[in-house]
Design an enzyme around this catalytic site. Sequence first.
Site, PDB file in Angstrom:
ATOM      1  N   SER A  86      74.983  36.957  76.887  1.00  0.00           N
ATOM      2  CA  SER A  86      75.330  36.750  78.299  1.00  0.00           C
ATOM      3  C   SER A  86      75.313  35.272  78.661  1.00  0.00           C
ATOM      4  O   SER A  86      75.890  34.862  79.673  1.00  0.00           O
ATOM      5  CB  SER A  86      74.330  37.498  79.189  1.00  0.00           C
ATOM      6  N   ASP A 230      65.025  41.080  75.053  1.00  0.00           N
ATOM      7  CA  ASP A 230      63.779  40.340  74.864  1.00  0.00           C
ATOM      8  C   ASP A 230      62.541  41.221  74.959  1.00  0.00           C
ATOM      9  O   ASP A 230      61.437  40.787  74.599  1.00  0.00           O
ATOM     10  CB  ASP A 230      63.685  39.189  75.880  1.00  0.00           C
TER      11      ASP A 230
END
Length: 346
Positions: A86, A230
């Site tokens: 992204s 993450d």
Amino acid sequence: MPLIIDANNAGTVLRFLTAFLAFGDGKWLLTGNERMQKRPVSELVTALQDLGAKISYANNEGFPPLNITSSRFSGGEVYIDAAKSSQFVSALMMIAPVLKKGLIIKLNKKIVSEPYIKMTASLMRLFGIDVDFSNNKIIIPPSVYNIPDYTVESDWSSASYWYEVVALNDASEIKISNLFENSIQGDASVCEVFKSLGVTTTFLPKGEIVIKKTSTTVKELNFDATDCPDLVPSIMASCFGNGVKLNLTGYSHLKYKESDRLNSMISELSKLGCKHSYKGRTLVLEGKIVEKRADFTTYGDHRIAMSLAPLCSKTDSISIDDKDVVLKSYPDFWSDILNLNVLTIS
């Protein structure tokens, strides 16, 4: 001679600087460490080149280092593939207001870490920029940033390691400051994910949360990592540490992180007895800790180190080969762990 900028293994830094340096004045050689030079950047470079930016590859096609000669391209319409990161999209978004024509960014159907794109849009709106994000298209007209006083929230990604600590230790409780219920961070979803692992989150006034182990964990957890990659290391370690079967999907972009993060975690958890298999595109992680000692490798990846550390509460001892790798995102990690009096570090 170009000015050399070394981003080490900071993908965010390198990708954002690629767009930032492309517009303006100057000549630059943007590089990174050995791992960074294996992390792809071609999607962003191609999009910038299509807009008129002067960027070339110094070594291998598609990867840093990059030769950048700044120029004053005017913007317009551009397509970018957001299936790997992204950050390619956010990098374009942030320079859009200073371009004469602004930007219309068309995205492919497969977008990873979309909450990060939405977070970029939210912050830009807060700073006076008109951002329209809908139907895989982002429209940003030319404008001027107006930066108000702004308090930066703590990092929900880093908070995930404390959720892991609580998940692995019965009757434990931790208070964390500067995290808010209405957070624009995608990784705030850690609250919901860890409910399944017996961890509750209570939001207090003035941006404090209390996370507490209040119930038993599920026997099996399904997690799609498309939006929140993450969180994967702490979820993998928490599930394995508690003997919870994990079915993981949406992980393809993890190979482009500071390490090949999925395989790094699989390799390290296997040292304690973790088993894995693939059912189609689903990674199945299962088993219980059978080894009581392990020497862990971080692969130069801060999130690998911080997700493996809490497992010492389930073992006799572990070692981590590069404790300083956490300096990238959480310099006080080890001192914070010691202050908890839950884990012992030497």
